[in-house]
Design a protein around this motif. Structure first.
Motif, PDB file in Angstrom:
ATOM      1  N   VAL A  54       0.886  -1.392   0.138  1.00 59.79           N
ATOM      2  CA  VAL A  54      -0.030   0.064  -0.127  1.00 59.79           C
ATOM      3  C   VAL A  54       0.751   1.238   0.078  1.00 59.79           C
ATOM      4  CG1 VAL A  54      -1.656   1.501   1.340  1.00 59.79           C
ATOM      5  CG2 VAL A  54      -2.055  -0.980   1.035  1.00 59.79           C
ATOM      6  N   VAL A  55       1.823   1.258   0.886  1.00 61.50           N
ATOM      7  CA  VAL A  55       2.725   2.354   1.067  1.00 61.50           C
ATOM      8  C   VAL A  55       3.505   2.533  -0.247  1.00 61.50           C
ATOM      9  CG1 VAL A  55       5.043   3.182   2.002  1.00 61.50           C
ATOM     10  CG2 VAL A  55       2.948   2.318   3.633  1.00 61.50           C
ATOM     11  N   LEU A  56       4.071   1.564  -0.530  1.00 60.45           N
ATOM     12  CA  LEU A  56       4.923   1.780  -2.022  1.00 60.45           C
ATOM     13  C   LEU A  56       4.026   2.077  -3.259  1.00 60.45           C
ATOM     14  CD1 LEU A  56       6.840  -1.573  -2.114  1.00 60.45           C
ATOM     15  CD2 LEU A  56       7.710   0.672  -1.633  1.00 60.45           C
ATOM     16  N   ASN A  57       2.871   1.551  -3.179  1.00 65.90           N
ATOM     17  CA  ASN A  57       1.703   2.214  -4.450  1.00 65.90           C
ATOM     18  C   ASN A  57       1.440   3.719  -4.068  1.00 65.90           C
ATOM     19  OD1 ASN A  57       0.516   0.434  -6.406  1.00 65.90           O
ATOM     20  ND2 ASN A  57       0.642  -0.879  -4.487  1.00 65.90           N
ATOM     21  N   LEU A  58       1.352   4.172  -2.649  1.00 69.99           N
ATOM     22  CA  LEU A  58       1.204   5.636  -2.513  1.00 69.99           C
ATOM     23  C   LEU A  58       2.244   6.378  -3.047  1.00 69.99           C
ATOM     24  CD1 LEU A  58      -0.447   5.671   1.149  1.00 69.99           C
ATOM     25  CD2 LEU A  58      -1.744   5.700  -0.940  1.00 69.99           C
ATOM     26  N   GLY A  59       3.378   5.890  -2.754  1.00 68.54           N
ATOM     27  CA  GLY A  59       4.463   6.462  -3.159  1.00 68.54           C
ATOM     28  C   GLY A  59       4.555   6.576  -4.679  1.00 68.54           C
ATOM     29  N   ARG A  60       4.194   5.562  -5.379  1.00 65.82           N
ATOM     30  CA  ARG A  60       3.933   5.647  -7.022  1.00 65.82           C
ATOM     31  C   ARG A  60       2.989   6.756  -7.462  1.00 65.82           C
ATOM     32  NH1 ARG A  60       4.006  -0.272  -6.348  1.00 65.82           N
ATOM     33  NH2 ARG A  60       6.034  -0.858  -6.634  1.00 65.82           N
ATOM     34  N   GLU A  61       1.924   6.859  -6.848  1.00 69.02           N
ATOM     35  CA  GLU A  61       1.119   7.913  -6.857  1.00 69.02           C
ATOM     36  C   GLU A  61       1.830   9.223  -7.010  1.00 69.02           C
ATOM     37  OE1 GLU A  61      -2.658   7.633  -7.725  1.00 69.02           O
ATOM     38  OE2 GLU A  61      -1.908   5.754  -7.967  1.00 69.02           O
ATOM     39  N   LEU A  62       2.853   9.705  -6.322  1.00 70.71           N
ATOM     40  CA  LEU A  62       3.549  11.062  -6.207  1.00 70.71           C
ATOM     41  C   LEU A  62       4.567  10.974  -7.398  1.00 70.71           C
ATOM     42  CD1 LEU A  62       3.362  11.180  -2.537  1.00 70.71           C
ATOM     43  CD2 LEU A  62       2.185  12.529  -3.951  1.00 70.71           C
ATOM     44  N   PRO A  63       4.866  12.261  -7.706  1.00 66.65           N
ATOM     45  CA  PRO A  63       6.145  12.379  -8.637  1.00 66.65           C
ATOM     46  C   PRO A  63       7.463  12.122  -7.952  1.00 66.65           C
ATOM     47  CG  PRO A  63       5.393  14.586  -8.039  1.00 66.65           C
ATOM     48  CD  PRO A  63       4.274  13.535  -7.752  1.00 66.65           C
ATOM     49  N   PRO A  64       8.548  11.590  -8.583  1.00 65.76           N
ATOM     50  CA  PRO A  64       9.802  11.279  -7.758  1.00 65.76           C
ATOM     51  C   PRO A  64      10.298  12.677  -7.091  1.00 65.76           C
ATOM     52  CG  PRO A  64       9.526  10.483 -10.014  1.00 65.76           C
ATOM     53  CD  PRO A  64       8.478  11.256 -10.156  1.00 65.76           C
ATOM     54  N   SER A  65      10.742  12.606  -6.028  1.00 67.90           N
ATOM     55  CA  SER A  65      11.370  13.762  -5.480  1.00 67.90           C
ATOM     56  C   SER A  65      12.223  13.131  -4.335  1.00 67.90           C
ATOM     57  CB  SER A  65      10.367  14.807  -4.759  1.00 67.90           C
ATOM     58  OG  SER A  65       9.536  14.423  -3.687  1.00 67.90           O
ATOM     59  N   ARG A  66      12.952  14.054  -3.670  1.00 61.07           N
ATOM     60  CA  ARG A  66      13.822  13.536  -2.520  1.00 61.07           C
ATOM     61  C   ARG A  66      12.911  13.445  -1.262  1.00 61.07           C
ATOM     62  NH1 ARG A  66      19.466  17.103  -2.845  1.00 61.07           N
ATOM     63  NH2 ARG A  66      20.145  15.981  -4.752  1.00 61.07           N
ATOM     64  N   TRP A  67      12.075  14.371  -1.213  1.00 63.00           N
ATOM     65  CA  TRP A  67      11.064  14.359   0.002  1.00 63.00           C
ATOM     66  C   TRP A  67      10.038  13.169   0.032  1.00 63.00           C
ATOM     67  CZ3 TRP A  67      10.213  16.392   4.416  1.00 63.00           C
ATOM     68  CH2 TRP A  67       9.081  16.542   5.141  1.00 63.00           C
ATOM     69  N   ARG A  68       9.444  12.867  -1.306  1.00 64.73           N
ATOM     70  CA  ARG A  68       8.671  11.560  -1.409  1.00 64.73           C
ATOM     71  C   ARG A  68       9.606  10.414  -1.055  1.00 64.73           C
ATOM     72  NH1 ARG A  68       7.872   8.239  -6.754  1.00 64.73           N
ATOM     73  NH2 ARG A  68      10.082   7.646  -6.290  1.00 64.73           N
ATOM     74  N   ASP A  69      10.976  10.368  -1.541  1.00 68.99           N
ATOM     75  CA  ASP A  69      11.764   9.241  -1.303  1.00 68.99           C
ATOM     76  C   ASP A  69      11.926   8.844   0.212  1.00 68.99           C
ATOM     77  OD1 ASP A  69      11.746   8.290  -4.020  1.00 68.99           O
ATOM     78  OD2 ASP A  69      13.436   9.356  -4.412  1.00 68.99           O
ATOM     79  N   ALA A  70      12.458  10.148   0.839  1.00 74.70           N
ATOM     80  CA  ALA A  70      12.794  10.179   2.168  1.00 74.70           C
ATOM     81  C   ALA A  70      11.475   9.550   2.992  1.00 74.70           C
ATOM     82  CB  ALA A  70      13.181  11.191   2.677  1.00 74.70           C
ATOM     83  N   THR A  71      10.138  10.113   2.708  1.00 73.88           N
ATOM     84  CA  THR A  71       9.087   9.824   3.431  1.00 73.88           C
ATOM     85  C   THR A  71       8.794   8.182   3.290  1.00 73.88           C
ATOM     86  OG1 THR A  71       8.103  12.041   3.011  1.00 73.88           O
ATOM     87  CG2 THR A  71       6.883  10.111   3.707  1.00 73.88           C
ATOM     88  N   LEU A  72       8.656   7.700   2.162  1.00 72.32           N
ATOM     89  CA  LEU A  72       9.126   6.196   2.081  1.00 72.32           C
ATOM     90  C   LEU A  72       9.655   5.423   2.579  1.00 72.32           C
ATOM     91  CD1 LEU A  72       8.212   5.948  -1.997  1.00 72.32           C
ATOM     92  CD2 LEU A  72       6.622   5.505  -0.188  1.00 72.32           C
ATOM     93  N   VAL A  73      11.181   5.838   2.726  1.00 67.97           N
ATOM     94  CA  VAL A  73      12.147   5.284   3.496  1.00 67.97           C
ATOM     95  C   VAL A  73      11.641   4.875   4.949  1.00 67.97           C
ATOM     96  CG1 VAL A  73      14.353   5.157   4.376  1.00 67.97           C
ATOM     97  CG2 VAL A  73      13.872   5.484   1.984  1.00 67.97           C
ATOM     98  N   LEU A  74      11.282   6.173   5.466  1.00 66.48           N
ATOM     99  CA  LEU A  74      10.804   6.324   6.919  1.00 66.48           C
ATOM    100  C   LEU A  74       9.730   5.434   7.268  1.00 66.48           C
ATOM    101  CD1 LEU A  74      11.665  10.086   7.599  1.00 66.48           C
ATOM    102  CD2 LEU A  74      12.825   7.917   8.328  1.00 66.48           C
ATOM    103  N   THR A  75       8.409   5.758   6.264  1.00 61.23           N
ATOM    104  CA  THR A  75       7.490   4.885   6.572  1.00 61.23           C
ATOM    105  C   THR A  75       7.710   3.339   6.529  1.00 61.23           C
ATOM    106  OG1 THR A  75       6.365   6.745   5.177  1.00 61.23           O
ATOM    107  CG2 THR A  75       4.975   4.562   5.619  1.00 61.23           C
TER     108      THR A  75
END
Length: 195
Positions: A54-75
Motif C-alpha cells: 500500500v505504501v509503495l503504491n502511494l509513493g508511485r502516485e507521487l512524482p519522484p522527489s527527495r521528499w517523497r523518497d525520504a518519506t517512503l524510506v521512513l514509513t
C-alpha cells in the motif's frame, strides 16, 4: 493510477481486526498468552505486511522527489519495526507459560542494546507519521480529498492515545484511502454481498 482495492480494504481492516480481537480478549481480564493474543497479533502482523505494498503504491502516485523518497524510506522503516514487534510478541506468547513469563521474555528482548528504540518506541511510529505525510502530499496534488489527511491523523492519534481505539484507527485509514481504490471496488463488494 488507482490502487488495488483488495489491498486498500485488507490492510486497514486487519489493523481494525487486531483492535477488535484485542478488546474482546481483554473482556475477561486474561489477555495473553493464549489464542486471543495470538489471533489479535496475527491480524496486526498481516496488516503491517499488507501495508508495505500500500505504501509503495502511494509513493508511485507521487512524482519522484527527495521528499517523497525520504518519506517512503521512513514509513517503510516504521513498518519493518512494527513487523518485528508483532513477530516478537507472537513468539513470546508461544513460548510463555503465563503472562508473567511472557512479560519476562519481552523485557529480556527489549533490554538488548538498541532494541527498545528500534522496535518499540522510536521507529514504529514512523509508519503512522509517514502515512499522514503521504496523504498530505496526495491531497496537495488533489489525488485525495482534503479531508483524508485529517482523518488519518485523527485515527493515528486515537491509536496512540489508547490502543483500545485501534478499531477506529483502522476504519479512519480505510475511509481516508478509499478514494484511491480501483473504480467500482465498493460496487463489486456490494454486488457480491447481494448475491
Amino acid at each position: 493510477m488507482k490502487l488495488p482495492g483488495l489491498l486498500l480494504l485488507s490492510a486497514p481492516l486487519c489493523i481494525a481486526g487486531y483492535g477488535v480481537i484485542r478488546l474482546a480478549g481483554r473482556v475477561d481480564g486474561e489477555y495473553g498468552p493464549g489464542p486471543d493474543w495470538q489471533a489479535a497479533h496475527l491480524f496486526g502482523l498481516l496488516g503491517m505486511v499488507l501495508f508495505v505494498p500500500v505504501v509503495l503504491n502511494l509513493g508511485r502516485e507521487l512524482p519522484p522527489s527527495r521528499w517523497r523518497d525520504a518519506t517512503l524510506v521512513l514509513t517503510l522503516a516504521g513498518l519493518a519495526a512494527g513487523i518485528v514487534q508483532f513477530l516478537a510478541d507472537i513468539s513470546f506468547s508461544a513460548l510463555a507459560a503465563n503472562k508473567a513469563d511472557m512479560s519476562r521474555l519481552s523485557d529480556q528482548f527489549s533490554e538488548l542494546p538498541g532494541v527498545r528504540p528500534l522496535v518499540y518506541t522510536v521507529v514504529p511510529p514512523l509508519f503512522f507519521l509517514g502515512l499522514v505525510v503521504l496523504t498530505v502530499m496526495l491531497a496537495a496534488r488533489r489525488q485525495l480529498p482534503k479531508w483524508s489527511p485529517p482523518l488519518v491523523l485523527v485515527g493515528v492519534l486515537l491509536g496512540a492515545v489508547d490502543l483500545n481505539f485501534l478499531p477506529l484507527t483502522g476504519a479512519a485509514i480505510l475511509v481516508a484511502l478509499l478514494p484511491l481504490a480501483e473504480p467500482n471496488v465498493l460496487g463489486r463488494v456490494r454486488l457480491r454481498a447481494g448475491r
